[in-house]
Design a protein around this motif. Structure first.
Motif, mmCIF file in Angstrom:
data_model
loop_
_atom_site.group_PDB
_atom_site.id
_atom_site.type_symbol
_atom_site.label_atom_id
_atom_site.label_comp_id
_atom_site.label_asym_id
_atom_site.label_seq_id
_atom_site.Cartn_x
_atom_site.Cartn_y
_atom_site.Cartn_z
ATOM 1 N N ASP A 74 -18.959 -24.572 -58.308
ATOM 2 C CA ASP A 74 -19.181 -24.540 -56.867
ATOM 3 C C ASP A 74 -18.272 -25.521 -56.133
ATOM 4 O OD1 ASP A 74 -20.284 -26.839 -57.898
ATOM 5 O OD2 ASP A 74 -22.174 -26.693 -56.798
ATOM 6 N N LYS A 75 -17.420 -26.204 -56.882
ATOM 7 C CA LYS A 75 -16.494 -27.172 -56.291
ATOM 8 C C LYS A 75 -15.161 -26.536 -55.896
ATOM 9 C CE LYS A 75 -19.571 -30.289 -57.151
ATOM 10 N NZ LYS A 75 -20.410 -30.804 -56.048
ATOM 11 N N VAL A 76 -14.908 -25.315 -56.369
ATOM 12 C CA VAL A 76 -13.659 -24.640 -56.039
ATOM 13 C C VAL A 76 -13.936 -23.527 -55.036
ATOM 14 C CG1 VAL A 76 -12.756 -25.154 -58.328
ATOM 15 C CG2 VAL A 76 -13.804 -22.919 -57.896
ATOM 16 N N LYS A 77 -12.879 -23.024 -54.421
ATOM 17 C CA LYS A 77 -13.007 -21.936 -53.454
ATOM 18 C C LYS A 77 -12.356 -20.693 -54.039
ATOM 19 C CE LYS A 77 -13.358 -24.869 -49.417
ATOM 20 N NZ LYS A 77 -13.070 -25.002 -47.981
ATOM 21 N N LEU A 78 -13.203 -19.735 -54.427
ATOM 22 C CA LEU A 78 -12.698 -18.515 -55.042
ATOM 23 C C LEU A 78 -11.907 -17.687 -54.041
ATOM 24 C CD1 LEU A 78 -15.553 -17.137 -57.328
ATOM 25 C CD2 LEU A 78 -13.330 -18.030 -58.013
ATOM 26 N N VAL A 79 -10.744 -17.245 -54.475
ATOM 27 C CA VAL A 79 -9.912 -16.368 -53.649
ATOM 28 C C VAL A 79 -10.063 -14.924 -54.100
ATOM 29 C CG1 VAL A 79 -7.548 -15.829 -52.935
ATOM 30 C CG2 VAL A 79 -8.248 -18.221 -53.219
ATOM 31 N N TYR A 80 -10.001 -14.708 -55.430
ATOM 32 C CA TYR A 80 -10.123 -13.349 -55.958
ATOM 33 C C TYR A 80 -10.338 -13.425 -57.463
ATOM 34 C CZ TYR A 80 -9.290 -8.296 -56.133
ATOM 35 O OH TYR A 80 -9.446 -6.934 -56.279
ATOM 36 N N THR A 81 -11.273 -12.597 -57.973
ATOM 37 C CA THR A 81 -11.482 -12.479 -59.412
ATOM 38 C C THR A 81 -11.157 -11.054 -59.854
ATOM 39 O OG1 THR A 81 -13.832 -12.034 -59.003
ATOM 40 C CG2 THR A 81 -13.219 -14.294 -59.584
ATOM 41 N N PHE A 82 -10.705 -10.918 -61.085
ATOM 42 C CA PHE A 82 -10.183 -9.642 -61.558
ATOM 43 C C PHE A 82 -11.252 -8.585 -61.828
ATOM 44 C CE2 PHE A 82 -5.609 -10.512 -63.172
ATOM 45 C CZ PHE A 82 -5.310 -11.097 -61.949
ATOM 46 N N ASP A 83 -12.531 -8.968 -61.789
ATOM 47 C CA ASP A 83 -13.565 -7.942 -61.964
ATOM 48 C C ASP A 83 -13.623 -7.008 -60.752
ATOM 49 O OD1 ASP A 83 -14.435 -10.140 -60.451
ATOM 50 O OD2 ASP A 83 -16.536 -9.592 -60.754
ATOM 51 N N LYS A 84 -12.971 -7.418 -59.649
ATOM 52 C CA LYS A 84 -12.930 -6.579 -58.453
ATOM 53 C C LYS A 84 -11.749 -5.597 -58.464
ATOM 54 C CE LYS A 84 -14.807 -10.423 -55.716
ATOM 55 N NZ LYS A 84 -14.526 -11.361 -54.593
ATOM 56 N N LEU A 85 -10.900 -5.700 -59.483
ATOM 57 C CA LEU A 85 -9.720 -4.852 -59.529
ATOM 58 C C LEU A 85 -10.043 -3.381 -59.739
ATOM 59 C CD1 LEU A 85 -7.005 -6.811 -61.585
ATOM 60 C CD2 LEU A 85 -6.831 -6.017 -59.234
ATOM 61 N N GLY A 86 -10.991 -3.136 -60.628
ATOM 62 C CA GLY A 86 -11.280 -1.738 -60.991
ATOM 63 C C GLY A 86 -10.101 -1.146 -61.739
ATOM 64 N N ASP A 87 -9.629 0.001 -61.286
ATOM 65 C CA ASP A 87 -8.473 0.653 -61.915
ATOM 66 C C ASP A 87 -7.163 0.281 -61.241
ATOM 67 O OD1 ASP A 87 -10.174 1.966 -63.679
ATOM 68 O OD2 ASP A 87 -10.497 3.639 -62.300
ATOM 69 N N ASN A 88 -7.219 -0.595 -60.277
ATOM 70 C CA ASN A 88 -6.006 -0.980 -59.554
ATOM 71 C C ASN A 88 -5.158 -1.940 -60.381
ATOM 72 O OD1 ASN A 88 -6.788 0.496 -57.247
ATOM 73 N ND2 ASN A 88 -8.072 -1.217 -56.565
ATOM 74 N N SER A 89 -3.872 -1.923 -60.121
ATOM 75 C CA SER A 89 -2.943 -2.838 -60.789
ATOM 76 C C SER A 89 -2.308 -3.807 -59.798
ATOM 77 C CB SER A 89 -1.844 -2.051 -61.502
ATOM 78 O OG SER A 89 -1.108 -1.286 -60.565
ATOM 79 N N SER A 90 -2.917 -3.900 -58.623
ATOM 80 C CA SER A 90 -2.406 -4.826 -57.612
ATOM 81 C C SER A 90 -3.546 -5.264 -56.706
ATOM 82 C CB SER A 90 -1.297 -4.171 -56.773
ATOM 83 O OG SER A 90 -1.802 -3.063 -56.061
ATOM 84 N N LEU A 91 -3.328 -6.337 -55.981
ATOM 85 C CA LEU A 91 -4.337 -6.813 -55.037
ATOM 86 C C LEU A 91 -3.640 -7.468 -53.862
ATOM 87 C CD1 LEU A 91 -4.885 -10.227 -55.135
ATOM 88 C CD2 LEU A 91 -5.454 -9.584 -57.480
ATOM 89 N N ASN A 92 -4.243 -7.384 -52.712
ATOM 90 C CA ASN A 92 -3.772 -8.025 -51.485
ATOM 91 C C ASN A 92 -4.980 -8.633 -50.778
ATOM 92 O OD1 ASN A 92 -0.823 -7.039 -51.200
ATOM 93 N ND2 ASN A 92 -1.959 -5.176 -51.637
ATOM 94 N N THR A 93 -4.913 -9.911 -50.521
ATOM 95 C CA THR A 93 -6.046 -10.560 -49.874
ATOM 96 C C THR A 93 -5.572 -11.666 -48.941
ATOM 97 O OG1 THR A 93 -8.172 -11.681 -50.273
ATOM 98 C CG2 THR A 93 -6.348 -12.253 -51.720
ATOM 99 N N LEU A 94 -6.326 -11.877 -47.892
ATOM 100 C CA LEU A 94 -6.072 -12.962 -46.946
ATOM 101 C C LEU A 94 -7.256 -13.910 -46.995
ATOM 102 C CD1 LEU A 94 -4.528 -14.326 -44.602
ATOM 103 C CD2 LEU A 94 -5.780 -12.813 -43.036
ATOM 104 N N PHE A 95 -6.997 -15.161 -47.341
ATOM 105 C CA PHE A 95 -8.055 -16.163 -47.434
ATOM 106 C C PHE A 95 -7.921 -17.129 -46.266
ATOM 107 C CE2 PHE A 95 -10.060 -20.072 -48.891
ATOM 108 C CZ PHE A 95 -11.227 -19.600 -49.474
ATOM 109 N N VAL A 96 -8.989 -17.296 -45.519
ATOM 110 C CA VAL A 96 -9.000 -18.201 -44.361
ATOM 111 C C VAL A 96 -9.596 -19.539 -44.782
ATOM 112 C CG1 VAL A 96 -9.844 -18.575 -42.026
ATOM 113 C CG2 VAL A 96 -9.219 -16.253 -42.769
ATOM 114 N N GLU A 97 -8.835 -20.598 -44.593
ATOM 115 C CA GLU A 97 -9.281 -21.951 -44.958
ATOM 116 C C GLU A 97 -9.557 -22.761 -43.694
ATOM 117 O OE1 GLU A 97 -10.899 -24.567 -46.429
ATOM 118 O OE2 GLU A 97 -9.974 -23.499 -48.119
ATOM 119 N N THR A 98 -10.802 -23.149 -43.529
ATOM 120 C CA THR A 98 -11.198 -23.902 -42.337
ATOM 121 C C THR A 98 -11.468 -25.377 -42.624
ATOM 122 O OG1 THR A 98 -13.505 -23.253 -42.701
ATOM 123 C CG2 THR A 98 -12.181 -21.866 -41.229
ATOM 124 N N ASP A 99 -11.501 -25.753 -43.896
ATOM 125 C CA ASP A 99 -11.710 -27.152 -44.282
ATOM 126 C C ASP A 99 -10.358 -27.806 -44.544
ATOM 127 O OD1 ASP A 99 -14.483 -26.886 -44.155
ATOM 128 O OD2 ASP A 99 -14.568 -26.129 -46.213
#
Length: 439
Positions: free
Chosen positions: A103-128
């Motif tokens: 709980d000390k880190v900020k998760l951006v993306y884990t690979f269990d969300k990939l499914g059958d995809n071979s790529s990912l695109n995400t925008l992470f907003v950091e307010t701290d």
């Protein structure tokens, strides 16, 4: 987690101290890598921080027992250095088995969300607001990951909304480098004026000094443009190439100049001794290696396997060069002490000894400050004030250049000054009890 993995985590903590914190837009390729931790870039966020993460061509080398494969333990996260120490404690206390579970880190993306995809695109907003590192964790034993990672970390300006790709603590670096480049250009013009005014007393070493000043000015100008383009666009647009070229030339010329001044070449003697030539033959190739290492360190970042090796090579070579340039100064002091006992010019030799002893001390202080104090300052100041270490280093370098120029400027040689008997006798006594000239 195994002891091997824990040691790699500790290794990552050490590697964080070497990050350049520029975090321009980077594209890194990972090939069949099974390391539990892969650090990428480090960046100082404001309250309006953003991370754009694009990962393509993801390929997982499935281990021999795929049934135990848990992709929720594979992914990207952001973490501060202080939080990372807490993560290590949690792993050692068996509270968690993987960094992404903390709980000390900020998760951006884990690979269990990939499914059958071979790529990912995400925008992470950091307010701290804080200094964060982008890290990839792979807590599945024997799982080899291949992918192309494109990351862009930036802060949004509160008024204009424009992107700033420089870490918050280094956002003003373009202005700092530009101001110092102007200072060195002005010094170069002034030095040209001095050489013209005292052209009858100019030696080859004085033109060498002019070349070093001009190269330093060009190096800073290119670095200012390099950081300026990175700040606005995330890319150097070729200015990094010019920066590396002038940095390479400036590094070689500066160390060569220190060696030549230390030997007294041009203004004390018109030739180099064999041992002095050997010092140059050692310093110049080592500077080539140091510059190659610097390019690899800057361009690859800490994610590569060889990054730490190149960092160690750079530090080792830099230390060797810094030590090597001191020998000619020591030899000159020794030769002057011996000459003072035989040529009857005690007052002249005393002035020369004093000058070289001062130069020896200043060179040591310059090396110590720029290699130790500046680094220590970078590690202890807040991430918002990382620019202060750059400022301190540049001020120390400018002071060293000014000292060298003032002490070795072209002027009438001391041996032609009229020295009375009392001064000569006083100098002889000083040289007899010359413990202060021992190094």
């Amino acid at each position: 987690m195994s002891s091997t993995k824990v040691s790699l985590l500790l290794f990552f903590v050490i590697s964080l101290f070497y990050s350049c914190s520029l975090a321009e837009i980077r594209s890194n390729e990972v090939r069949s890598d099974d390391r539990p931790i892969i650090p990428f870039d480090e960046f100082g966020f404001t309250h309006r921080g953003r991370l754009e993460l694009n990962v393509s061509k993801i390929s997982l080398g499935v281990p021999s027992n795929p049934a135990n494969l848990d992709l929720s333990k594979v992914g990207f996260f952001l973490c501060t250095s202080n939080a990372w120490m807490r993560v290590l404690e949690q792993i050692e206390d068996a509270e968690i088995t993987c960094a992404v579970q903390s709980d000390k880190v900020k998760l951006v993306y884990t690979f269990d969300k990939l499914g059958d995809n071979s790529s990912l695109n995400t925008l992470f907003v950091e307010t701290d607001a804080d200094q964060y590192s982008l890290v990839f964790a792979n807590c599945c034993p024997q799982l080899k990951v291949s992918m192309i990672v494109r990351s862009a970390m930036y802060n949004l300006d509160a008024k204009s909304g424009n992107r700033d790709y420089l870490s918050v603590g280094k956002a003003i670096l373009p202005r700092i480098y530009f101001v110092f480049s102007l200072v060195y250009f002005c010094l170069g013009v002034f030095w040209i004026f001095v050489l013209f005014k005292k052209r009858l007393m100019v030696h080859a070493i004085h033109f060498f000094m002019l070349a070093v000043v001009i190269l330093k000015a060009l190096n800073l100008l290119c670095e200012a443009e390099d950081k300026s383009y990175i700040k606005r666009t995330g890319s150097a647009h070729g200015w990094d190439v010019l920066f590396y070229i002038f940095s390479f030339l400036k590094g070689i010329m500066l160390f060569t100049l220190i060696v030549l001044i230390g030997t007294g070449w041009s203004f004390l003697k018109p030739y180099l001794q064999e041992k002095e030539k050997k010092v140059l033959m050692i310093v110049i190739p080592l500077q080539v290696v140091a510059n190659i290492a610097q390019v690899v360190i800057d361009e690859n970042g800490p994610y590569g396997d060889e990054w730490v090796t190149w960092k160690q090579v750079f530090l080792l070579v830099d230390v060797i060069c810094c030590c090597a340039v001191l020998f000619p100064i020591v030899w000159s002091i020794k030769n002057l002490r011996e000459a003072a006992k035989s040529d009857g010019k005690a007052a002249v030799n005393l002035m020369k000894l004093t000058l070289f002893r001062q130069y020896y001390i200043v060179v040591i202080c310059y090396i110590y400050f720029t290699r130790v104090v500046v680094y220590a300052l970078e590690t202890i100041v807040s991430y918002r004030y990382l620019w202060t270490s750059v400022m301190a280093g540049e001020v120390a370098t400018l002071a060293f250049y000014l000292f060298t120029g003032i002490k070795f400027r072209p002027e009438v040689h001391n041996p032609y000054f009229v020295i009375d008997d009392e001064e000569e006798e006083a100098a002889s006594e000083a040289l007899k009890f010359g413990d202060e000239f021992e190094l």
